[in-house]
Design an enzyme around this catalytic site. Sequence first.
Site, mmCIF file in Angstrom:
data_model
loop_
_atom_site.group_PDB
_atom_site.id
_atom_site.type_symbol
_atom_site.label_atom_id
_atom_site.label_comp_id
_atom_site.label_asym_id
_atom_site.label_seq_id
_atom_site.Cartn_x
_atom_site.Cartn_y
_atom_site.Cartn_z
ATOM 1 N N CYS A 196 -21.374 9.784 -1.377
ATOM 2 C CA CYS A 196 -21.209 9.703 -2.834
ATOM 3 C C CYS A 196 -21.543 11.003 -3.571
ATOM 4 O O CYS A 196 -20.663 11.624 -4.159
ATOM 5 C CB CYS A 196 -22.066 8.567 -3.374
ATOM 6 S SG CYS A 196 -21.590 6.970 -2.709
HETATM 7 N N1 LIG Z 1 -21.622 3.898 0.961
HETATM 8 C C1 LIG Z 1 -22.102 3.859 -0.266
HETATM 9 O O1 LIG Z 1 -23.295 3.973 -0.477
HETATM 10 C C2 LIG Z 1 -21.202 3.628 -1.461
HETATM 11 C C3 LIG Z 1 -21.772 3.196 -2.659
HETATM 12 C C4 LIG Z 1 -20.950 2.982 -3.739
HETATM 13 C C5 LIG Z 1 -19.592 3.230 -3.633
HETATM 14 N N2 LIG Z 1 -19.054 3.670 -2.463
HETATM 15 C C6 LIG Z 1 -17.605 3.886 -2.403
HETATM 16 O O2 LIG Z 1 -17.025 2.774 -1.748
HETATM 17 C C7 LIG Z 1 -15.884 3.188 -0.987
HETATM 18 C C8 LIG Z 1 -16.055 2.790 0.469
HETATM 19 O O3 LIG Z 1 -17.186 3.465 0.984
HETATM 20 P P1 LIG Z 1 -17.934 3.003 2.301
HETATM 21 O O4 LIG Z 1 -19.195 3.785 2.344
HETATM 22 O O5 LIG Z 1 -17.986 1.522 2.378
HETATM 23 O O6 LIG Z 1 -16.925 3.558 3.411
HETATM 24 P P2 LIG Z 1 -16.899 3.146 4.967
HETATM 25 O O7 LIG Z 1 -16.237 4.270 5.651
HETATM 26 O O8 LIG Z 1 -18.256 2.699 5.384
HETATM 27 O O9 LIG Z 1 -15.975 1.857 4.991
HETATM 28 C C9 LIG Z 1 -14.613 1.898 4.730
HETATM 29 C C10 LIG Z 1 -13.921 1.003 5.736
HETATM 30 O O10 LIG Z 1 -12.535 0.942 5.401
HETATM 31 C C11 LIG Z 1 -11.803 0.909 6.621
HETATM 32 N N3 LIG Z 1 -10.425 1.306 6.344
HETATM 33 C C12 LIG Z 1 -9.930 2.551 6.136
HETATM 34 N N4 LIG Z 1 -8.594 2.491 5.934
HETATM 35 C C13 LIG Z 1 -8.249 1.191 5.994
HETATM 36 C C14 LIG Z 1 -7.017 0.509 5.890
HETATM 37 N N5 LIG Z 1 -5.875 1.163 5.670
HETATM 38 N N6 LIG Z 1 -7.019 -0.824 6.040
HETATM 39 C C15 LIG Z 1 -8.161 -1.499 6.284
HETATM 40 N N7 LIG Z 1 -9.363 -0.906 6.406
HETATM 41 C C16 LIG Z 1 -9.403 0.430 6.259
HETATM 42 C C17 LIG Z 1 -12.564 1.848 7.513
HETATM 43 O O11 LIG Z 1 -12.272 1.624 8.884
HETATM 44 C C18 LIG Z 1 -14.019 1.502 7.166
HETATM 45 O O12 LIG Z 1 -14.557 0.483 7.993
HETATM 46 C C19 LIG Z 1 -15.772 4.700 -1.207
HETATM 47 O O13 LIG Z 1 -14.918 4.940 -2.290
HETATM 48 C C20 LIG Z 1 -17.183 5.090 -1.594
HETATM 49 O O14 LIG Z 1 -17.207 6.260 -2.375
HETATM 50 C C21 LIG Z 1 -19.835 3.849 -1.362
#
Ligand SMILES: NC(=O)c1ccc[n+]([C@@H]2O[C@H](COP(=O)([O-])OP(=O)(O)OC[C@H]3O[C@@H](n4cnc5c(N)ncnc54)[C@H](O)[C@@H]3O)[C@@H](O)[C@H]2O)c1
Length: 437
Positions: free
Chosen positions: A274
């Site tokens: 982030c």
């Molecule tokens: N991790 C955090 O602390 C946090 C907090 C707030 C917001 N966010 C935001 O949330 C979003 C996701 O972050 P995250 O940390 O959960 O990411 P992550 O990488 O942990 O999870 C994303 C998941 O999506 C899957 N994925 C990718 N392409 C795909 C597709 N075409 N179809 C189905 N699944 C697919 C990936 O395999 C993965 O498991 C980002 O925009 C991030 O900025 C993250």
Amino acid sequence: MDIKSELIQKIQSRTAIVGVVGLGYVGLPFAVEKAKVGFKVIGIENNPIRAAKVNRGENYIQDVRDEELREVVSKGLLVADTGFDRVPEMDVIVICVPTPLTKNLTPDLQYVEKVTREVAARLRPGQLVSLESTTYPGTTEEVMLPILESSGLKADRDFFLVHSPERVDPGNKRYTTRNICKVVGGVGPNSLEVGVAFYSQTVERVIPVSSAKVAEMVKVFENTFRAVNIALVNELALLCDRMGINVWEVLEAAFTKPFGIMPFWPGPGVGGHCIPVDPHYLEWKAKELNFNTHFIALAGEINRRMPEFVREKANRILNRLGIPPSRAKILVLGVAYKRDLNDYRESPALEVIRLLRADGAEVVYHDPYVPSFRDGDLAMESQPLTAELLSSQDLVIITTDHTTIDYEWVVAHAKHVFDTRNATKNVQENRNKITLL
Ligand SMILES: NC(=O)c1ccc[n+]([C@@H]2O[C@H](COP(=O)([O-])OP(=O)(O)OC[C@H]3O[C@@H](n4cnc5c(N)ncnc54)[C@H](O)[C@@H]3O)[C@@H](O)[C@H]2O)c1
């Protein structure tokens, strides 16, 4: 009954089927939370290993409780799929896919766009689509809306579209998916109404805002606020180093003021998915409008410089101890970007390791949460933290302040400790062996 009222009724009676696309740090806790209150949840996760794990009730995300995942899976309330065939069954589709940066620090929306196209190809009237991924203001309306409307259905009339940014703080036990207020903005009033009805089912307080764009701006501002304030204390740390002042003592005293200030701490740089990423989304969008976001650029520059400062100060310490940096043996303690987490994405510790190795040092690491990692050209395994390991190193650099480590013991056995997190704050003995950032 019109389609909006029908959907709201399904949501309120919890008979709505919820789809969650992307079962990662954000998506899996969200899916479990919805299933726990009785919604049937279908996860779409394109990583087949993760999807299979979910279907076996095996947890892989630290913030999810193993027994809660097992329970919702065994009750048939959560299943995972690797494809999009079941989209027509879903009443609500929540998108939680990555929003990284390209090499040139510009938004990489390929995951959001791909998923939106898959959903659009199967969209039916009466569905709510919600984007939770962090992104620049305008993504929902300018990127997703046209793709979804290419289905022939009209937003806010035939289907509903909102942005509701995820604000979860991984590892935070006090604030979780359930009790962090949720901001929701729709592409129209009907979308907002449905979005608020949906999120109110599992979140204690929902904050409606007037548009998806406002909701997107709220989230990027929050992370920009953190990035800028961390940069401010990092810059203070650089200045205090020159002036021979203990920056930690300054900040601890400053944060005793009961108003007008809030705590942020310096460190070896910023990491995670982030803080190093999101402000650049806003910076990029601003540039499109011929506007320069000076604070973001400056904060990025200062925070990105911190690993370099850690290397420089480590080399100064080694020289003072009479050890040439090119022949030093160094233990890096902690590669996770944040305490008590196993996430090493964008972690500044990795850059510190690269820089020290480039100077010729022999670098090993220990992290109780990260047994091994691979990041581009860097692949390493955590070494067991023993008294022998500590005493065999010329310098121990604390890069993550995991609370499970006994720092008194670390300092007792190490030759010298460079503490970039003030993790040794409560260590009483051997203070002469510690150098703070
Ligand atoms: N991790 C955090 O602390 C946090 C907090 C707030 C917001 N966010 C935001 O949330 C979003 C996701 O972050 P995250 O940390 O959960 O990411 P992550 O990488 O942990 O999870 C994303 C998941 O999506 C899957 N994925 C990718 N392409 C795909 C597709 N075409 N179809 C189905 N699944 C697919 C990936 O395999 C993965 O498991 C980002 O925009 C991030 O900025 C993250």
